[in-house]
Design a protein around this motif. Structure first.
Motif, mmCIF file in Angstrom:
data_model
loop_
_atom_site.group_PDB
_atom_site.id
_atom_site.type_symbol
_atom_site.label_atom_id
_atom_site.label_comp_id
_atom_site.label_asym_id
_atom_site.label_seq_id
_atom_site.Cartn_x
_atom_site.Cartn_y
_atom_site.Cartn_z
ATOM 1 N N VAL A 1 0.826 -1.201 0.000
ATOM 2 C CA VAL A 1 0.000 0.000 0.000
ATOM 3 C C VAL A 1 0.864 1.257 0.000
ATOM 4 C CG1 VAL A 1 -1.780 1.299 1.220
ATOM 5 C CG2 VAL A 1 -1.847 -1.208 1.216
ATOM 6 N N VAL A 2 0.532 2.175 -0.911
ATOM 7 C CA VAL A 2 1.165 3.494 -0.970
ATOM 8 C C VAL A 2 0.052 4.516 -0.777
ATOM 9 C CG1 VAL A 2 2.552 5.075 -2.342
ATOM 10 C CG2 VAL A 2 2.852 2.611 -2.618
ATOM 11 N N SER A 3 0.210 5.416 0.202
ATOM 12 C CA SER A 3 -0.884 6.318 0.559
ATOM 13 C C SER A 3 -0.806 7.688 -0.098
ATOM 14 C CB SER A 3 -0.947 6.498 2.080
ATOM 15 O OG SER A 3 0.268 7.036 2.566
ATOM 16 N N ARG A 4 0.293 7.980 -0.796
ATOM 17 C CA ARG A 4 0.453 9.291 -1.443
ATOM 18 C C ARG A 4 0.851 9.118 -2.909
ATOM 19 N NH1 ARG A 4 1.009 13.868 1.523
ATOM 20 N NH2 ARG A 4 2.311 14.753 -0.141
ATOM 21 N N GLY A 5 0.302 9.989 -3.753
ATOM 22 C CA GLY A 5 0.618 9.911 -5.173
ATOM 23 C C GLY A 5 2.064 10.214 -5.482
ATOM 24 N N ASP A 6 2.670 11.154 -4.730
ATOM 25 C CA ASP A 6 4.050 11.535 -5.011
ATOM 26 C C ASP A 6 5.071 10.511 -4.514
ATOM 27 O OD1 ASP A 6 3.501 12.066 -2.388
ATOM 28 O OD2 ASP A 6 4.205 14.130 -2.384
ATOM 29 N N GLU A 7 4.599 9.453 -3.867
ATOM 30 C CA GLU A 7 5.502 8.390 -3.423
ATOM 31 C C GLU A 7 5.402 7.141 -4.310
ATOM 32 O OE1 GLU A 7 4.429 7.628 0.584
ATOM 33 O OE2 GLU A 7 5.177 9.548 1.359
ATOM 34 N N ALA A 8 4.432 7.143 -5.219
ATOM 35 C CA ALA A 8 4.152 5.928 -5.995
ATOM 36 C C ALA A 8 5.297 5.543 -6.921
ATOM 37 C CB ALA A 8 2.861 6.105 -6.786
ATOM 38 N N LEU A 9 5.842 6.501 -7.642
ATOM 39 C CA LEU A 9 6.884 6.185 -8.623
ATOM 40 C C LEU A 9 8.119 5.609 -7.947
ATOM 41 C CD1 LEU A 9 7.596 6.284 -11.629
ATOM 42 C CD2 LEU A 9 8.563 8.562 -11.251
ATOM 43 N N GLY A 10 8.534 6.233 -6.834
ATOM 44 C CA GLY A 10 9.703 5.738 -6.124
ATOM 45 C C GLY A 10 9.496 4.340 -5.573
ATOM 46 N N ARG A 11 8.300 4.074 -5.030
ATOM 47 C CA ARG A 11 8.015 2.755 -4.492
ATOM 48 C C ARG A 11 8.005 1.705 -5.602
ATOM 49 N NH1 ARG A 11 4.948 1.055 0.003
ATOM 50 N NH2 ARG A 11 5.341 3.145 0.832
#
Length: 227
Positions: free
Chosen positions: A30-40
């Motif tokens: 689970v990723v809760s923020r859009g700006d963290e999605a690419l890095g994850r």
């Protein structure tokens, strides 16, 4: 075990999806923020992405575009929006499919499996089954109540698109985009005509199997095909 990256800021929904999919051999990150999605994604690439549109940090539409620039893994959008313009925009940004909120876990699971089958190209094992209806994508055959059903190329493509998006209303824009890569011009009646033909071939005089949602589009109702 398939790995799913779920980009969703609603913790309750994320927990529900995670718990449900775990019972079907899906591991959810689970990723809760859009700006963290690419890095994850780069740090731990999944087999498929489930992406909400309304996210803190970065809008889901932009996240979809960023991901599609670096990967071909399937992207399934979860959206509460009911705008046909958004549906077409999502497909243009690289989304493979979308599902409307509130999300039904069983429908989400079916959609994930369909996208993964398509991505992996499993050939003869590719089959969608809804009650008495069976669609074999490997050889484009359709069986209804144990008998072969002859469909035109357009009818087959339309039925497949509807079935792969079972439980979700698809506008004419979205249907034409998925089938032909073109937009609805307000005059093209081919979708309506093909829907009428499909209803006749599948004994759907009451429009229960393929529902008309006035002002929005058409919906393939999974449970109605068991009748």
């Amino acid at each position: 075990m398939y790995r799913v990256m779920l980009v969703e800021d609603d913790a309750r929904l994320a927990d529900l999806v995670t718990e449900y999919l775990a019972g079907y051999e899906f591991k959810v990150d689970v990723v809760s923020r859009g700006d963290e999605a690419l890095g994850r994604f780069k740090a731990s690439p999944p087999d498929i992405v489930v992406l909400d549109l309304m996210l803190p940090g970065l809008d889901g539409m932009l996240v979809c575009r960023q991901l599609r620039d670096i990967t071909k893994v399937p992207i399934l959008i979860m959206t509460a929006r009911e705008d046909s313009y958004d549906e077409v925009s999502l497909l243009e940004q690289g989304a493979d499919d979308f599902i409307n909120k509130p999300v039904q876990p069983r429908v989400l699971l079916a959609r994930l499996r369909a996208l993964l089958r398509r991505a992996q190209g499993k050939g003869a094992t590719d089959q969608l089954t809804f009650g008495a209806l069976s669609i074999a994508t490997s050889d484009r055959t359709v069986t209804w109540r144990g008998e072969p059903c002859v469909l035109s190329n357009t009818e087959y493509k339309l039925l497949l698109v509807l079935a792969e998006s079972a439980g979700t209303v698809l506008s004419r824009d979205a249907l034409l985009k998925k089938m032909r890569g073109i937009e609805f011009d307000g005059l093209d009646r081919s979708i309506d005509n093909s829907i009428s033909k499909l209803r006749r071939k599948f004994d759907d005089a009451d429009s229960e199997k393929i529902k008309t949602v006035w002002g929005e589009g058409y919906l393939f109702s999974p449970s109605a095909w068991a009748q």
